[in-house]
Design an enzyme around this catalytic site. Structure first.
Site, PDB file in Angstrom:
ATOM      1  N   ASP A  92       1.302  -1.134   0.405  1.00 47.26           N
ATOM      2  CA  ASP A  92       0.337  -0.204   0.390  1.00 47.26           C
ATOM      3  C   ASP A  92       0.826   1.127  -0.272  1.00 47.26           C
ATOM      4  OD1 ASP A  92      -2.953   1.556  -0.199  1.00 47.26           O
ATOM      5  OD2 ASP A  92      -3.108   0.809   1.528  1.00 47.26           O
ATOM      6  N   GLU A  93       0.716   2.844  -0.489  1.00 44.87           N
ATOM      7  CA  GLU A  93       0.886   3.886  -0.516  1.00 44.87           C
ATOM      8  C   GLU A  93       2.385   3.723  -0.952  1.00 44.87           C
ATOM      9  OE1 GLU A  93      -0.827   6.048   0.351  1.00 44.87           O
ATOM     10  OE2 GLU A  93      -2.339   5.941   1.762  1.00 44.87           O
ATOM     11  N   ALA A  94       2.386   2.990  -2.250  1.00 45.46           N
ATOM     12  CA  ALA A  94       3.850   2.505  -3.000  1.00 45.46           C
ATOM     13  C   ALA A  94       4.425   3.934  -3.489  1.00 45.46           C
ATOM     14  CB  ALA A  94       3.269   1.189  -4.019  1.00 45.46           C
TER      15      ALA A  94
END
Ligand SMILES: [Zn+2]
Length: 201
Positions: A92-94
């Site tokens: 997530d939130e790469a």
């Protein structure tokens, strides 16, 4: 050979719900995944939290200095020995990964045959690419967009406008400011962005 996927979308496009749904589907099928997020994403502490209330503890918090390739090779080996092989890596939130870490994800997909699904923002609050996103857009096998609409006119939302708590649009500041830490975000279309926040031309 497995692939590196980049699923990008603006802030309220339900990327995290999508990620947690994928994890659930693997789990229902009896397969194990690794859930990861960059440590800089302080929202939800060590958990991955979606806007509609789904939440799951992350297995791995990625710091900027971390060698993701080595860290994952260790986790993959441990799980193989324990008889619970890893089917997929979900991040997530790469956008907060470093370009080097994104290169390591591609290596893991290709040489460890590990599918990697990276979810994140394409651009920051001033429409500039995050370094991690720029690298993902450049080298991922597959790029998919998670879409949503502008709350003002229903057009396709593309940008993440930053706002103060009392609703004023902000057009300067640092690239990283986590949602809820004194600022909020609104996912809007290019026309609204250029009319309300700052014109790009
Ligand atoms: Zn709009």
């Amino acid at each position: 050979v497995a692939k590196l996927y980049f699923r990008h979308g603006v802030m309220s496009a339900a990327k995290t719900s999508n990620l947690l749904q994928v994890e659930f589907t693997y789990r229902q099928a009896g397969m194990k995944t690794i859930l990861a997020k960059p440590a800089v994403d302080s929202k939800g502490g060590t958990a991955i939290v979606s806007r509609i209330g789904l939440t799951k503890e992350a297995n791995l918090l990625i710091t900027p200095e971390m060698n993701v390739k080595e860290e994952l090779q260790k986790l993959l080996a441990e799980n193989r020995e324990a008889g619970t092989p890893i089917a997929c890596l979900l991040i997530d939130e790469a956008q907060f990964l470093t370009p080097k870490q994104v290169d390591e994800l591609l290596w893991l997909a290709v040489f460890e045959d590990l599918p990697v699904l990276a979810y994140g923002l394409r651009s920051d609050f001033l429409t500039q690419a995050f370094p991690g996103s720029a690298r993902l857009l450049t080298i991922a096998h597959s790029i998919e967009e998670v879409k949503t609409v502008c709350p003002h006119d229903g057009s396709k939302a593309m940008f993440n406008a930053r706002k103060t708590k009392d609703g004023q649009y902000i057009s300067d500041g640092s690239q990283v400011a986590i949602d809820g830490d004194g600022v909020e975000y609104e996912s809007i279309c290019p026309k609204c962005f250029m009319e309300k926040v700052v014109s790009l031309a």
